[in-house]
Design a protein around this motif. Structure first.
Motif, PDB file in Angstrom:
ATOM      1  N   PHE A  54       0.863  -1.172   0.000  1.00 52.92           N
ATOM      2  CA  PHE A  54       0.000   0.000   0.000  1.00 52.92           C
ATOM      3  C   PHE A  54       0.908   1.233   0.000  1.00 52.92           C
ATOM      4  N   VAL A  55       0.611   2.186  -0.854  1.00 55.29           N
ATOM      5  CA  VAL A  55       1.397   3.414  -0.934  1.00 55.29           C
ATOM      6  C   VAL A  55       0.477   4.614  -1.130  1.00 55.29           C
ATOM      7  N   SER A  56       1.019   5.793  -0.866  1.00 51.00           N
ATOM      8  CA  SER A  56       0.385   7.079  -1.123  1.00 51.00           C
ATOM      9  C   SER A  56      -0.550   7.490   0.021  1.00 51.00           C
ATOM     10  N   HIS A  57      -1.062   8.698  -0.092  1.00 51.87           N
ATOM     11  CA  HIS A  57      -2.033   9.184   0.884  1.00 51.87           C
ATOM     12  C   HIS A  57      -2.942  10.215   0.222  1.00 51.87           C
ATOM     13  N   LYS A  58      -4.147  10.314   0.757  1.00 47.81           N
ATOM     14  CA  LYS A  58      -5.123  11.269   0.239  1.00 47.81           C
ATOM     15  C   LYS A  58      -6.244  11.410   1.263  1.00 47.81           C
ATOM     16  N   ALA A  59      -6.823  12.598   1.338  1.00 47.29           N
ATOM     17  CA  ALA A  59      -7.960  12.835   2.234  1.00 47.29           C
ATOM     18  C   ALA A  59      -9.242  12.311   1.588  1.00 47.29           C
ATOM     19  N   TYR A  60     -10.058  11.634   2.392  1.00 47.84           N
ATOM     20  CA  TYR A  60     -11.341  11.102   1.952  1.00 47.84           C
ATOM     21  C   TYR A  60     -12.421  11.522   2.933  1.00 47.84           C
ATOM     22  N   LYS A  61     -13.633  11.638   2.417  1.00 49.63           N
ATOM     23  CA  LYS A  61     -14.781  12.068   3.212  1.00 49.63           C
ATOM     24  C   LYS A  61     -15.237  10.942   4.149  1.00 49.63           C
ATOM     25  N   ALA A  72     -10.775  12.247   6.585  1.00 53.10           N
ATOM     26  CA  ALA A  72      -9.633  11.561   7.182  1.00 53.10           C
ATOM     27  C   ALA A  72      -8.621  11.295   6.085  1.00 53.10           C
ATOM     28  N   GLU A  73      -7.377  11.194   6.484  1.00 49.65           N
ATOM     29  CA  GLU A  73      -6.291  10.906   5.553  1.00 49.65           C
ATOM     30  C   GLU A  73      -6.105   9.393   5.503  1.00 49.65           C
ATOM     31  N   ILE A  74      -6.178   8.827   4.308  1.00 50.97           N
ATOM     32  CA  ILE A  74      -5.907   7.404   4.127  1.00 50.97           C
ATOM     33  C   ILE A  74      -4.486   7.294   3.601  1.00 50.97           C
ATOM     34  N   PHE A  75      -3.673   6.537   4.338  1.00 56.72           N
ATOM     35  CA  PHE A  75      -2.243   6.436   4.082  1.00 56.72           C
ATOM     36  C   PHE A  75      -1.881   4.969   3.861  1.00 56.72           C
ATOM     37  N   GLY A  76      -1.380   4.661   2.673  1.00 58.95           N
ATOM     38  CA  GLY A  76      -0.899   3.319   2.385  1.00 58.95           C
ATOM     39  C   GLY A  76       0.484   3.145   2.978  1.00 58.95           C
ATOM     40  N   ASN A 101       2.841   0.567   3.425  1.00 62.05           N
ATOM     41  CA  ASN A 101       3.464  -0.696   3.044  1.00 62.05           C
ATOM     42  C   ASN A 101       2.545  -1.897   3.181  1.00 62.05           C
ATOM     43  N   ASP A 102       2.505  -2.567   4.358  1.00 65.45           N
ATOM     44  CA  ASP A 102       1.724  -3.797   4.470  1.00 65.45           C
ATOM     45  C   ASP A 102       0.344  -3.592   5.087  1.00 65.45           C
ATOM     46  N   HIS A 103      -0.002  -2.335   5.382  1.00 70.23           N
ATOM     47  CA  HIS A 103      -1.332  -2.038   5.925  1.00 70.23           C
ATOM     48  C   HIS A 103      -1.738  -0.617   5.535  1.00 70.23           C
ATOM     49  N   ILE A 104      -2.990  -0.299   5.816  1.00 68.68           N
ATOM     50  CA  ILE A 104      -3.533   1.029   5.534  1.00 68.68           C
ATOM     51  C   ILE A 104      -3.753   1.731   6.858  1.00 68.68           C
ATOM     52  N   GLU A 105      -3.386   3.002   6.936  1.00 66.95           N
ATOM     53  CA  GLU A 105      -3.656   3.783   8.134  1.00 66.95           C
ATOM     54  C   GLU A 105      -4.670   4.871   7.810  1.00 66.95           C
ATOM     55  N   ILE A 106      -5.542   5.154   8.772  1.00 64.62           N
ATOM     56  CA  ILE A 106      -6.539   6.214   8.631  1.00 64.62           C
ATOM     57  C   ILE A 106      -6.290   7.201   9.756  1.00 64.62           C
ATOM     58  N   TRP A 107      -5.971   8.437   9.383  1.00 71.26           N
ATOM     59  CA  TRP A 107      -5.543   9.472  10.321  1.00 71.26           C
ATOM     60  C   TRP A 107      -6.486  10.669  10.313  1.00 71.26           C
ATOM     61  N   ILE A 119     -12.437   3.348   0.761  1.00 68.19           N
ATOM     62  CA  ILE A 119     -11.059   2.901   0.618  1.00 68.19           C
ATOM     63  C   ILE A 119     -10.709   3.053  -0.859  1.00 68.19           C
ATOM     64  N   PRO A 120      -9.553   3.643  -1.171  1.00 71.65           N
ATOM     65  CA  PRO A 120      -9.184   3.839  -2.577  1.00 71.65           C
ATOM     66  C   PRO A 120      -9.266   2.527  -3.369  1.00 71.65           C
ATOM     67  N   ALA A 121      -9.774   2.629  -4.580  1.00 72.05           N
ATOM     68  CA  ALA A 121      -9.974   1.446  -5.423  1.00 72.05           C
ATOM     69  C   ALA A 121      -8.687   0.645  -5.602  1.00 72.05           C
ATOM     70  N   ASN A 122      -7.550   1.340  -5.712  1.00 74.68           N
ATOM     71  CA  ASN A 122      -6.290   0.625  -5.934  1.00 74.68           C
ATOM     72  C   ASN A 122      -5.785  -0.112  -4.689  1.00 74.68           C
ATOM     73  N   MET A 123      -6.436   0.050  -3.549  1.00 78.32           N
ATOM     74  CA  MET A 123      -6.041  -0.639  -2.311  1.00 78.32           C
ATOM     75  C   MET A 123      -6.992  -1.769  -1.939  1.00 78.32           C
ATOM     76  N   ARG A 124      -8.159  -1.819  -2.563  1.00 83.76           N
ATOM     77  CA  ARG A 124      -9.199  -2.757  -2.131  1.00 83.76           C
ATOM     78  C   ARG A 124      -8.839  -4.221  -2.348  1.00 83.76           C
ATOM     79  N   THR A 125      -8.261  -4.547  -3.483  1.00 84.17           N
ATOM     80  CA  THR A 125      -7.933  -5.947  -3.768  1.00 84.17           C
ATOM     81  C   THR A 125      -6.923  -6.485  -2.766  1.00 84.17           C
ATOM     82  N   ALA A 126      -5.861  -5.729  -2.512  1.00 87.05           N
ATOM     83  CA  ALA A 126      -4.828  -6.182  -1.574  1.00 87.05           C
ATOM     84  C   ALA A 126      -5.364  -6.241  -0.139  1.00 87.05           C
TER      85      ALA A 126
END
Length: 145
Positions: A5-12, A107-111, A113-119, A21-28
């Protein structure tokens, strides 16, 4: 090949406490995953196999007294979740309160590496901006990376 998991972006965050959850993170992330407290003031979403490996590492490598603390911190605050049909996860109120997300609309969704963080967005930006280039270079040098 393992996905990271990589990158970060604010989501509602909607009124019910759901966040996409960003589409590119859902499968993993997988069909079922664990949501728990993360290290720092964040929520962590672990694919099941990563959660199981993390818990096994704690069980195998940590002394009994420290293990108990980690189990209370991570496992007592954990729950098994899945995404709804629109790729959203419902964050429970207790976890949102613990990491300053209760009442927030973003909230900021942050990929991470091996998990997703929500800040909380402000806390994420404080953390991100507290790291300077010299610190990163020094850390990499100290490990020969």
């Amino acid at each position: 090949m393992e996905e990271y998991f990589v990158s970060h972006k604010a989501y509602k965050i909607d009124a019910k406490g759901r966040i996409s959850i960003p589409a590119n993170m859902r499968t993993a992330l997988g069909n079922e995953f664990i949501a728990s407290r993360g290290v720092g003031k964040c929520l962590a979403l672990y694919p099941m196999e990563k959660w199981n490996a993390f818990m096994a590492s704690i069980q195998e490598k940590v002394t009994q007294s420290d293990r108990k603390k980690l189990q209370f911190y991570f496992s007592a605050n954990a729950e098994k979740l899945s995404l709804d049909g629109q790729g959203r996860v419902l964050l429970n109120e207790t976890l949102r309160k613990q990491v300053n997300l209760f009442g927030e609309t973003q909230a900021e969704i942050f990929g991470n590496n091996d998990h997703i963080e929500i800040w909380n967005c402000d806390l994420f930006n404080e953390q991100l901006n507290s790291i300077n280039e010299q610190d990163v270079e020094g850390i990499l040098d100290s490990y020969g990376i």
